[in-house]
Design a protein around this motif. Structure first.
Motif, PDB file in Angstrom:
ATOM      1  N   GLU A 105      51.571 138.323  27.322  1.00  0.00           N
ATOM      2  CA  GLU A 105      51.619 139.762  27.602  1.00  0.00           C
ATOM      3  C   GLU A 105      53.029 140.263  27.879  1.00  0.00           C
ATOM      4  OE1 GLU A 105      51.060 137.360  29.624  1.00  0.00           O
ATOM      5  OE2 GLU A 105      50.896 137.893  31.733  1.00  0.00           O
ATOM      6  N   LEU A 106      54.017 139.346  27.932  1.00  0.00           N
ATOM      7  CA  LEU A 106      55.350 139.745  28.404  1.00  0.00           C
ATOM      8  C   LEU A 106      56.268 140.255  27.299  1.00  0.00           C
ATOM      9  CD1 LEU A 106      56.058 136.760  30.829  1.00  0.00           C
ATOM     10  CD2 LEU A 106      55.039 138.984  31.383  1.00  0.00           C
ATOM     11  N   ILE A 127      53.597 143.755  29.483  1.00  0.00           N
ATOM     12  CA  ILE A 127      54.184 143.803  30.829  1.00  0.00           C
ATOM     13  C   ILE A 127      55.632 143.331  30.738  1.00  0.00           C
ATOM     14  CG2 ILE A 127      54.121 142.616  33.073  1.00  0.00           C
ATOM     15  CD1 ILE A 127      51.056 142.697  32.801  1.00  0.00           C
ATOM     16  N   ILE A 128      56.518 144.041  31.392  1.00  0.00           N
ATOM     17  CA  ILE A 128      57.925 143.630  31.351  1.00  0.00           C
ATOM     18  C   ILE A 128      58.110 142.350  32.171  1.00  0.00           C
ATOM     19  CG2 ILE A 128      60.281 144.242  32.066  1.00  0.00           C
ATOM     20  CD1 ILE A 128      59.774 147.053  31.178  1.00  0.00           C
ATOM     21  N   ASN A 129      58.874 141.452  31.622  1.00  0.00           N
ATOM     22  CA  ASN A 129      59.156 140.173  32.279  1.00  0.00           C
ATOM     23  C   ASN A 129      60.038 140.380  33.509  1.00  0.00           C
ATOM     24  OD1 ASN A 129      59.866 137.571  32.986  1.00  0.00           O
ATOM     25  ND2 ASN A 129      61.334 137.337  31.283  1.00  0.00           N
ATOM     26  N   SER A 130      59.485 140.967  34.542  1.00  0.00           N
ATOM     27  CA  SER A 130      60.300 141.215  35.736  1.00  0.00           C
ATOM     28  C   SER A 130      60.593 139.915  36.483  1.00  0.00           C
ATOM     29  CB  SER A 130      59.609 142.223  36.652  1.00  0.00           C
ATOM     30  OG  SER A 130      58.380 141.717  37.091  1.00  0.00           O
ATOM     31  N   ASN A 131      59.700 138.939  36.402  1.00  0.00           N
ATOM     32  CA  ASN A 131      59.939 137.677  37.125  1.00  0.00           C
ATOM     33  C   ASN A 131      61.214 136.985  36.667  1.00  0.00           C
ATOM     34  OD1 ASN A 131      57.513 138.146  38.300  1.00  0.00           O
ATOM     35  ND2 ASN A 131      56.425 136.414  37.401  1.00  0.00           N
ATOM     36  N   SER A 153      57.365 130.619  35.491  1.00  0.00           N
ATOM     37  CA  SER A 153      56.482 131.565  36.177  1.00  0.00           C
ATOM     38  C   SER A 153      55.282 131.816  35.295  1.00  0.00           C
ATOM     39  CB  SER A 153      57.225 132.861  36.504  1.00  0.00           C
ATOM     40  OG  SER A 153      57.038 133.823  35.506  1.00  0.00           O
ATOM     41  N   GLY A 154      54.127 131.818  35.923  1.00  0.00           N
ATOM     42  CA  GLY A 154      52.887 132.055  35.198  1.00  0.00           C
ATOM     43  C   GLY A 154      52.351 130.792  34.545  1.00  0.00           C
ATOM     44  N   GLY A 155      51.122 130.914  34.048  1.00  0.00           N
ATOM     45  CA  GLY A 155      50.539 129.797  33.304  1.00  0.00           C
ATOM     46  C   GLY A 155      50.135 128.594  34.140  1.00  0.00           C
ATOM     47  N   GLY A 178      52.361 133.478  38.402  1.00  0.00           N
ATOM     48  CA  GLY A 178      52.874 134.568  37.578  1.00  0.00           C
ATOM     49  C   GLY A 178      52.952 135.903  38.295  1.00  0.00           C
ATOM     50  N   ASN A 179      52.062 136.125  39.233  1.00  0.00           N
ATOM     51  CA  ASN A 179      52.084 137.427  39.908  1.00  0.00           C
ATOM     52  C   ASN A 179      53.421 137.620  40.604  1.00  0.00           C
ATOM     53  OD1 ASN A 179      49.582 138.925  39.547  1.00  0.00           O
ATOM     54  ND2 ASN A 179      48.633 137.035  40.324  1.00  0.00           N
TER      55      ASN A 179
END
Ligand code: AMP
Ligand code: MG
Length: 412
Positions: free
Chosen positions: A186-187, A199-203, A247-249, A297-298
């Motif tokens: 989704e990034l 969703i923008i990859n803010s992480n 991050s995430g997954g 990921g959150n």
């Protein structure tokens, strides 16, 4: 699922300080020194004057006063940085500036304000005692004395000391390079054309900022799609780093593949899931020889987990002795509730009050609500076993920055 304490111990147990590198004194600030520093010379190097005034013999000043000044012959002028050429004898004085070497024969300095120049003579208005306003050789640092120890952080004072000792470079622990891999179909990146379901990859950005904030070097690996090949490619490239963050997954979804890759031959997963909130789905292990922290990921969960586990790991790599954020006790302004089984970190704003500190939560505590992180300067830490804390009780708060240091005391 393992406890917060066990997770922290496992991660720190797998991390060692990095080796040393030589840096210029200009680049040494905030680094951790990797050598003991012994003074190769005395500071000050010679007895010198602490005042602008006259170098003289204390016994010649006995009984001097404004009404009955004593007059001495001025035999030379000693500006700072010059070498005296004459010996100060009885009834004599040498005009001397701050920092200039003490001439032989003199045993005290009389400050300028208590004298009056009269041609080749000086009238002195007060008596001085032996040793007055002399800075003795080695009174700051004796030759051979240890002044800085391995593991000390180099602050401006240490920089000054190293400079005084003639050290233009110093050995410090290397900065870890920390790879940041963001995972998710989704990034998109900030400037990519987007659609409402992306969703923008803010992480990628917040984690890189956190890495920098620790004094390490972020290596931005960009976005890996939730596909085996793509993840493996990004992870392969990340093996050049000293530490890998993803991050995430790492949740229980169909496309959460980070754990799968950690379990493959040559890799290792040491634990998955920690009894904390936010940040439960945390995985730790290694890809080859490089430690990997699989962050949730959150956005808030990844930042809070970073603060608890990654920051101490990076500080350990940098050679630091103190790995943890400062905590304070603050009075809770509102009641809070939580699950009994987890250690909870509540985003909050700490304020100074007359009797210490007060802390209020910064709103919705969902692990995707980044705004409550933006408004926070600390995390209220509520341990396992506690379900409720009433308003007015004292709680432990972990500080996330130094904003409290810049907050005036109430009424000041
Ligand atoms: P995941 O654990 O991969 O299921 O991610 C959980 C949620 O976190 C996703 O639904 C996203 O909304 C969000 N998320 C994951 N990765 C990022 C990222 N790099 N930047 C911002 N949000 C993210
Ligand atoms: Mg995902």
């Amino acid at each position: 699922m393992i406890s917060y304490e066990e997770a922290l111990q496992t991660i720190l147990g797998a991390i060692s300080p990095l080796g040393l590198e030589k840096v210029s004194l200009f680049d040494a600030l905030d680094r951790v020194i990797g050598e003991d520093i012994f003074a190769g010379r005395a500071i000050p190097p010679k007895d010198n004057s602490a005042m602008d005034g006259y170098a003289l013999r204390a016994e010649d000043t006995v009984g001097a006063s404004k009404e009955k000044p004593i007059r001495l012959e001025v035999i030379e002028d000693i500006p700072a940085g010059t070498i005296p050429t004459k010996i100060v004898g009885p009834g004599q004085a040498a005009r001397i500036m701050t920092g200039a070497p003490l001439p032989a024969g003199a045993d005290a300095i009389l400050r300028m304000e208590d004298t009056k120049k009269e041609g080749q003579k000086v009238a002195i208005f007060v008596p001085v005692t032996k040793g007055q306003d002399i800075r003795y050789q080695g009174e700051d640092v004796r030759q051979g004395e240890q002044v800085i120890a391995k593991g000390d952080v180099i602050r401006p004072a240490e920089v000054g000391m190293l400079a005084s000792l003639g050290r233009s470079f110093v050995f410090v622990h290397q900065k870890p390079v920390v790879a940041v891999v963001s995972t998710g179909d989704e990034l998109v990146d900030i400037d990519e054309l987007s659609t409402p379901w992306k969703i923008i990859n803010s992480n990628g950005y917040s984690l890189a900022a956190l890495v920098k904030d620790c004094g390490a070097v972020p290596m931005q690996m960009g976005i890996a799609r939730d596909k085996r090949e793509d993840l493996i490619e990004k992870f392969q490239a990340a093996l050049r780093a000293d530490l890998i963050l993803s991050s995430g997954g790492v949740s229980v979804g169909d496309y959460d593949l980070v754990k799968t890759i950690m379990k493959e031959v040559g890799n290792r997963m040491q634990f998955w899931r920690v009894a904390m909130r936010p940040g439960r789905p945390l995985a730790f292990g290694s890809l080859g020889n490089v430690p990997l922290v699989g962050l949730p990921g959150n956005p808030v969960a990844s930042m809070v987990s970073f603060q608890q586990f990654v920051r101490p790991a990076i500080l350990k790599m940098l050679g630091h002795r103190n790995l943890f954020r400062r905590t304070i006790k603050a009075r809770l302004a509102e009641p809070v509730q939580k699950g009994k089984e987890v250690r909870q970190f509540i985003r909050a704003l700490i304020r100074r009050t007359k009797d210490g500190y007060e802390v209020v939560t910064t709103g919705d505590q969902g692990s995707g609500i980044l705004k409550s992180m933006v408004r926070a300067n600390g995390l209220v830490v509520i341990p396992v076993g506690v379900e409720k804390v009433a308003a007015g009780e004292w709680v432990t708060v972990q500080l996330l920055d130094d904003s409290l240091d810049r907050m005036p005391e109430p009424g000041v």
